[in-house]
Design an enzyme around this catalytic site. Sequence first.
Site, PDB file in Angstrom:
ATOM      1  N   HIS A 148       0.801  -1.228  -0.080  1.00 48.56           N
ATOM      2  CA  HIS A 148      -0.091   0.184   0.154  1.00 48.56           C
ATOM      3  C   HIS A 148       1.073   1.342   0.020  1.00 48.56           C
ATOM      4  O   HIS A 148       0.844   2.299  -0.917  1.00 48.56           O
ATOM      5  CB  HIS A 148      -0.981   0.004   1.405  1.00 48.56           C
ATOM      6  CG  HIS A 148      -1.915   1.350   1.402  1.00 48.56           C
ATOM      7  ND1 HIS A 148      -3.053   1.227   0.902  1.00 48.56           N
ATOM      8  CD2 HIS A 148      -1.555   2.433   1.689  1.00 48.56           C
ATOM      9  CE1 HIS A 148      -3.475   2.274   1.184  1.00 48.56           C
ATOM     10  NE2 HIS A 148      -2.546   3.182   1.672  1.00 48.56           N
ATOM     11  N   GLU A 149       1.786   1.207   0.914  1.00 47.33           N
ATOM     12  CA  GLU A 149       2.605   2.521   1.020  1.00 47.33           C
ATOM     13  C   GLU A 149       3.558   2.435  -0.142  1.00 47.33           C
ATOM     14  O   GLU A 149       4.018   3.571  -0.681  1.00 47.33           O
ATOM     15  CB  GLU A 149       3.507   2.381   2.229  1.00 47.33           C
ATOM     16  CG  GLU A 149       2.748   2.442   3.596  1.00 47.33           C
ATOM     17  CD  GLU A 149       1.627   3.682   3.863  1.00 47.33           C
ATOM     18  OE1 GLU A 149       2.050   4.721   3.112  1.00 47.33           O
ATOM     19  OE2 GLU A 149       0.678   3.306   4.307  1.00 47.33           O
TER      20      GLU A 149
ATOM     21  N   HIS B 299       1.695   4.393  -2.779  1.00 56.02           N
ATOM     22  CA  HIS B 299       2.023   5.995  -2.756  1.00 56.02           C
ATOM     23  C   HIS B 299       3.209   6.405  -3.191  1.00 56.02           C
ATOM     24  O   HIS B 299       3.615   7.510  -3.698  1.00 56.02           O
ATOM     25  CB  HIS B 299       1.524   6.489  -1.259  1.00 56.02           C
ATOM     26  CG  HIS B 299       0.129   6.134  -0.957  1.00 56.02           C
ATOM     27  ND1 HIS B 299      -0.869   6.411  -1.569  1.00 56.02           N
ATOM     28  CD2 HIS B 299      -0.453   5.489   0.104  1.00 56.02           C
ATOM     29  CE1 HIS B 299      -1.839   6.026  -0.950  1.00 56.02           C
ATOM     30  NE2 HIS B 299      -1.849   5.609  -0.011  1.00 56.02           N
TER      31      HIS B 299
END
Length: 396
Positions: A20-21, A24
């Site tokens: 997820h990170e 980004h």
Amino acid sequence: MDQIGWVIFLVALLFSVMLHESGHFVAAKRFGMKATKYFIGFGPTLWSTTRGETEYGIKALPVGGYVKIIGMTSLDEVDPEDESRSFRQAPAWQRLIVLAAGSFMHFVLAAVIIFGLAIGIGIENDNTTQLGTVAACVPQSATALNDGAACTASDPKSPALLAGLKVGDQVTSFNGVPVSSWTQLENVIKDAKPGSVATITVERDGRPVTLHAKLADVSGHGGYLGIAATTVFQPTSPLGAIRYTGSGFAQVITGSGSALAQLPKAIPSLFAKDRSQTAAGNVSSVVGAARETGQAVAANVGWQYKVSFVLLLIASLNIFVGILNLLPLLPMDGGHVAVVLWEVIRRWLARLRGRADPGLVDYRKLIPVSFSIFLVIVFFGVMLILADIVNPVNIG
């Protein structure tokens, strides 16, 4: 084995957070934004290292993660020389991609898991005439049958057991009617009268075997033989795997929407003795998901079922988290997406009216709303975790 299941789940959870990170982070770097931190977890720093302009590290509490991109909102202070690389100065479409990239990675991971499962291990199929269970006794009622009540000393032996049916037998015909699916077999058993003697042909060790069973009468159910199908896993083609992945996403999205809608109604029943029979039985926290993983790994079933259950659970969790993150509520990613879209709409309306660009949304006005939503999320999260600790729903 149960503890191994917990470890598997926690590792998968941390890997999902990292993806997820990373979504980004990679998107932000691709568009030239300055990312100064990439951390897994929250709280005190356990370890960190700086590479280039970014500090990478691990925090003490493995309950999430974050990427620090400078200038995320109008409130952030940014050095003048870095302003051009801030998030807020990027075009709206780039900011939207960066914000959605985290959920996108969850969806990619889930799709890869489900697709790989269908190709490698196969799709679970219990619509087969191969016997997975031969009941030991005749249940006293339809309710006892549906609840899986344990046998008592006074319960008569099941017709299947008396007839000599065995786990692994492949039923090929019932009373002379050929059957090739569990649905067909169930239908012909229902058509037979309780008390009648049925002729059952099975394939056992590659040879046909003919057996005879006198069907029992279970109140509220009808004729009862005492068998259940086994679960087989059938690998599928790439096209079939794509269809299976699509149907899996659809089921999880529908189920997620239903679970979120039932959450307010479920809260009062989280600590009830009959939780599994209420709306609270359909909602769970990461603790509940970890427990289910542990139970599945420790269960006395084949490795295919264990792997399939755990992988589908992880895939479902990623889809759910991806959807949850895109809800238009601050402080989640979807809330920031909504802010960017509102800035685009305001800018467009101002242009139509011949007015100046109103600029960035003033996040100071959004802080009370964001904080309130955060408290609600924390409240529901804590309640679910407590309920899964003191009043868990077991998968059996």
